[in-house]
Enzyme design. Structure first.
Site, PDB file in Angstrom:
ATOM      1  N   TRP A  10       0.903  -0.890  -0.437  1.00 24.55           N
ATOM      2  CA  TRP A  10       0.088  -0.284  -0.498  1.00 24.55           C
ATOM      3  C   TRP A  10       0.918   1.270   0.144  1.00 24.55           C
ATOM      4  CZ3 TRP A  10      -3.671  -1.826   4.397  1.00 24.55           C
ATOM      5  CH2 TRP A  10      -4.807  -3.020   3.423  1.00 24.55           C
ATOM      6  N   HIS A  95      12.663  -3.009  -2.169  1.00 24.71           N
ATOM      7  CA  HIS A  95      12.009  -2.221  -3.136  1.00 24.71           C
ATOM      8  C   HIS A  95      12.217  -1.006  -3.671  1.00 24.71           C
ATOM      9  CE1 HIS A  95       8.601   0.059  -4.657  1.00 24.71           C
ATOM     10  NE2 HIS A  95       8.218  -1.469  -5.077  1.00 24.71           N
ATOM     11  N   GLU A  97      11.662   2.025  -4.911  1.00 22.95           N
ATOM     12  CA  GLU A  97      11.843   3.273  -4.208  1.00 22.95           C
ATOM     13  C   GLU A  97      12.410   3.565  -2.904  1.00 22.95           C
ATOM     14  OE1 GLU A  97       7.114   3.243  -4.111  1.00 22.95           O
ATOM     15  OE2 GLU A  97       7.127   3.027  -5.949  1.00 22.95           O
ATOM     16  N   GLY A 173       4.525   1.266 -11.329  1.00 19.81           N
ATOM     17  CA  GLY A 173       3.666   2.823 -11.220  1.00 19.81           C
ATOM     18  C   GLY A 173       3.378   3.166 -12.988  1.00 19.81           C
ATOM     19  N   GLY A 234       0.966  -3.526  -5.939  1.00 18.17           N
ATOM     20  CA  GLY A 234       0.712  -1.849  -5.754  1.00 18.17           C
ATOM     21  C   GLY A 234      -0.430  -0.755  -6.263  1.00 18.17           C
ATOM     22  N   GLY A 235      -0.144   0.386  -7.174  1.00 20.15           N
ATOM     23  CA  GLY A 235      -2.071   0.484  -7.354  1.00 20.15           C
ATOM     24  C   GLY A 235      -2.877  -0.162  -7.549  1.00 20.15           C
TER      25      GLY A 235
HETATM   26  P1  PGA Z   1       2.611  -0.962  -8.801  1.00 20.22           P
HETATM   27  O1  PGA Z   1       3.262  -1.310  -7.547  1.00 20.22           O
HETATM   28  O2  PGA Z   1       1.937  -2.002  -9.238  1.00 20.22           O
HETATM   29  O3  PGA Z   1       1.615   0.310  -8.380  1.00 20.22           O
HETATM   30  O4  PGA Z   1       3.046  -1.132 -10.019  1.00 20.22           O
HETATM   31  C1  PGA Z   1       4.497  -2.374  -7.549  1.00 20.22           C
HETATM   32  C2  PGA Z   1       5.212  -2.089  -6.561  1.00 20.22           C
HETATM   33  O5  PGA Z   1       5.787  -1.021  -6.479  1.00 20.22           O
HETATM   34  O6  PGA Z   1       5.367  -2.886  -5.867  1.00 20.22           O
END
Ligand code: PGA
Length: 249
Positions: A10, A95, A97, A173, A234-235
């Site tokens: 999330w 991750h 990010e 993303g 994610g999204g």
């Molecule tokens: P996403 O993110 O499904 O929004 O592409 C996946 C993630 O970063 O784990």
């Protein structure tokens, strides 16, 4: 046959009450499900209340990050012991990010994996290449380096407790998913590498999940690939119906 492993990341979304409500809905919907593992990773502030909600549920709780030290003067950081205390079974580590926005290095991630294992947490270890690296044919070099360094000095016995998430950075993303074939090719490579480094059984048993713009439309094709054991979403995990459809792929 490896049980499908579907995890929601999330990120920095959802308040405590939104997270608890989602956990309640998920537990009710999947109360009897035991042929797949379902994991949610809310923000730190929601971990404990969500763990309380999940007490009698088959849904498991994950954190999104942690520090490698057990305790100390690290303002703003959270330790593995704190995550266990809050009710976590899993922790997402490395991750993209964290790597790109917060400067995490492979060696940092290796320390985190060791500490997580020591505290009984199962790491969801993320790896993956950028678009530039893929365009210049460096995908496998990047994967190799991330695995070698990230899993340096991890015991073969502990490998089964690790879930590897292959997440090509260009697909996170962005709405651009890797094709089923691109994802399968990378997953096969990762499995062979784990077999080489940690033995045939480890290679056969390790859970390798795909992440990067997974949604209810593309999950079926991805899960049909022999080396894809699940997804880190994610999204598309923020909406209950969408995530439920992904779990039911
Ligand atoms: P996403 O993110 O499904 O929004 O592409 C996946 C993630 O970063 O784990």
């Amino acid at each position: 046959m490896i049980k499908p492993f579907i995890a929601a990341n999330w990120k920095m979304h959802k308040t405590v009450s939104e997270s608890v409500y989602f956990a309640k809905q998920l537990s009710a919907e999947f109360a009897e499900v035991n042929d797949r593992d379902i994991i949610i990773a809310p923000s730190y502030t929601a971990l404990y209340p969500v763990a309380e909600e999940l007490k009698k549920s088959p849904v498991h709780l994950s954190a999104q990050n942690m520090h490698w030290d057990e305790k100390g003067a690290f303002t703003g950081e959270v330790s593995a012991g704190m995550l266990v205390d809050a009710g976590c079974h899993y922790v997402i580590l490395g991750h993209s990010e964290r790597r790109t926005l917060f400067g995490e290095k492979n060696s940092d991630i290796n320390k985190k994996i060791k500490t997580a294992l020591k505290f009984g947490l199962k790491p969801i270890f993320c790896i993956g290449e950028t678009l530039g690296e893929r365009s210049s044919q460096k995908t496998f070099d990047v994967i190799r380096r991330q695995i070698r360094k990230g899993l340096n000095n991890i015991l073969s016995d502990d490998i089964r407790r690790i879930v590897i998430a292959y997440e090509p950075i260009w697909a996170i993303g962005t709405g651009k998913t890797a094709t089923d074939e691109q994802a399968e090719e990378a997953h096969r490579y990762i499995r062979e590498m784990i077999a080489d480094l940690f033995g045939e059984n480890a290679g056969a048993d390790i859970r390798i999940i795909y992440g990067g713009s997974v949604n209810q439309e593309n999950i079926g094709g991805l899960m049909n690939q022999p080396n894809i054991n699940g997804a880190l979403v994610g999204g598309a995990s923020l909406d209950f119906e969408s995530f439920a459809n992904i779990i039911n792929f």
